[in-house]
Write a protein that holds these residues in place. Structure first.
Motif, mmCIF file in Angstrom:
data_model
loop_
_atom_site.group_PDB
_atom_site.id
_atom_site.type_symbol
_atom_site.label_atom_id
_atom_site.label_comp_id
_atom_site.label_asym_id
_atom_site.label_seq_id
_atom_site.Cartn_x
_atom_site.Cartn_y
_atom_site.Cartn_z
ATOM 1 N N ARG A 1 3.504 4.324 -1.562
ATOM 2 C CA ARG A 1 3.503 3.630 -0.304
ATOM 3 C C ARG A 1 1.966 3.250 0.096
ATOM 4 N NH1 ARG A 1 8.550 2.245 -0.384
ATOM 5 N NH2 ARG A 1 9.940 3.962 -0.624
ATOM 6 N N ILE A 2 1.598 2.286 0.323
ATOM 7 C CA ILE A 2 0.281 1.709 0.722
ATOM 8 C C ILE A 2 0.385 1.552 2.535
ATOM 9 C CG2 ILE A 2 -1.712 0.131 0.634
ATOM 10 C CD1 ILE A 2 -0.390 -0.254 -2.227
ATOM 11 N N LYS A 3 -0.364 2.125 3.290
ATOM 12 C CA LYS A 3 -0.092 2.261 4.676
ATOM 13 C C LYS A 3 -0.871 0.950 5.297
ATOM 14 C CE LYS A 3 -2.720 4.967 6.815
ATOM 15 N NZ LYS A 3 -3.299 6.315 7.576
ATOM 16 N N ASP A 4 -2.204 0.544 4.596
ATOM 17 C CA ASP A 4 -2.975 -0.517 4.888
ATOM 18 C C ASP A 4 -4.092 -0.972 4.096
ATOM 19 O OD1 ASP A 4 -5.143 1.435 5.296
ATOM 20 O OD2 ASP A 4 -4.549 1.748 7.417
ATOM 21 N N ALA A 5 -4.671 -1.895 4.328
ATOM 22 C CA ALA A 5 -5.741 -2.182 3.040
ATOM 23 C C ALA A 5 -6.852 -1.281 2.976
ATOM 24 C CB ALA A 5 -6.210 -3.681 3.667
ATOM 25 N N GLU A 6 -7.328 -0.535 4.081
ATOM 26 C CA GLU A 6 -8.176 0.476 3.967
ATOM 27 C C GLU A 6 -7.783 1.572 2.786
ATOM 28 O OE1 GLU A 6 -11.855 2.203 3.907
ATOM 29 O OE2 GLU A 6 -11.495 0.205 4.651
ATOM 30 N N MET A 7 -6.513 1.939 3.308
ATOM 31 C CA MET A 7 -6.253 2.930 2.155
ATOM 32 C C MET A 7 -6.099 2.353 0.746
ATOM 33 S SD MET A 7 -2.226 4.651 2.077
ATOM 34 C CE MET A 7 -1.648 5.615 0.794
ATOM 35 N N LEU A 8 -5.724 1.163 0.566
ATOM 36 C CA LEU A 8 -5.508 0.784 -0.931
ATOM 37 C C LEU A 8 -7.128 0.863 -1.285
ATOM 38 C CD1 LEU A 8 -4.249 -0.630 -3.472
ATOM 39 C CD2 LEU A 8 -4.463 -2.657 -2.137
#
Length: 194
Positions: free
Chosen positions: A12-19
């Motif tokens: 589950r990718i929360k946002d672009a920064e997490m990715l």
């Protein structure tokens, strides 16, 4: 661990920064191809395809490069064997065999364990094969670990006389357990290795 067992999990990718952070850490830890495969299969991937595409290309390049280096390493191993030398393959190559898709687990180098009395013979045969010393001033007959590279393919091989640094106070004494190591027969992709 899941990758070693051939299992998938939903990321589950929360946002672009997490990715970005996940991909940066995966790149540093040399597991980018495995992580990219997981991300590619996730439901959230389409939202972040712009960020993902650059890392995906790098992961593909790493897998292709690993495949080429593995092929050359096996060719080099057979060459050593034909010259009457029988090193023991250790570390990365062996560990990759634990993964269902072994070339997704990349490594920087390959490692061989050799008897100290044969280091001069190994040096000559490796040079004949096209391997060059990483450090020009290294004296292959004197060093406990020598690094070689093939300038054409990038194959990087470390040749060890010991599994553990003998000068280490923590685990240098562990070498005594491997002093009489002998190659064992194993198969890799229907080829017999020693």
């Amino acid at each position: 661990r899941l990758s070693m067992q051939g299992e998938k999990f939903e990321l589950r990718i929360k946002d672009a920064e997490m990715l970005r952070r996940i991909l940066q850490i995966a790149s540093i830890q040399k597991v980018l191809p495995m992580i990219c495969e997981t991300i590619y299969l996730s439901k959230d991937m389409q939202k972040y395809s712009g960020i993902f595409s650059a890392y995906k290309k790098r992961a593909i390049d790493e897998v292709v490069s690993q495949t080429v280096r593995t092929t050359q390493f096996l060719d080099m191993y057979r060459y050593l064997e034909c010259q009457g030398l029988k090193p023991v393959i250790v570390k990365g190559f062996i560990m990759r065999q634990l993964y269902p898709r072994e070339n997704l687990r990349t490594s920087v180098d390959e490692d061989l364990l050799i008897p100290s009395q044969d280091r001069s013979a190994y040096h000559k045969v490796l040079q004949k094969y096209g391997m060059q010393l990483m450090e020009i001033n290294q004296k292959a007959e004197e060093e406990p670990e020598i690094s070689y590279i093939n300038p054409l393919s990038g194959l990087y091989v470390e040749v060890h006389q010991y599994l553990f640094p003998p000068e280490s106070e923590v685990y240098g004494d562990w070498n005594r357990f491997f002093g009489d190591s002998k190659p064992v027969v194993m198969t890799y992709k229907d080829q017999c290795l020693l």
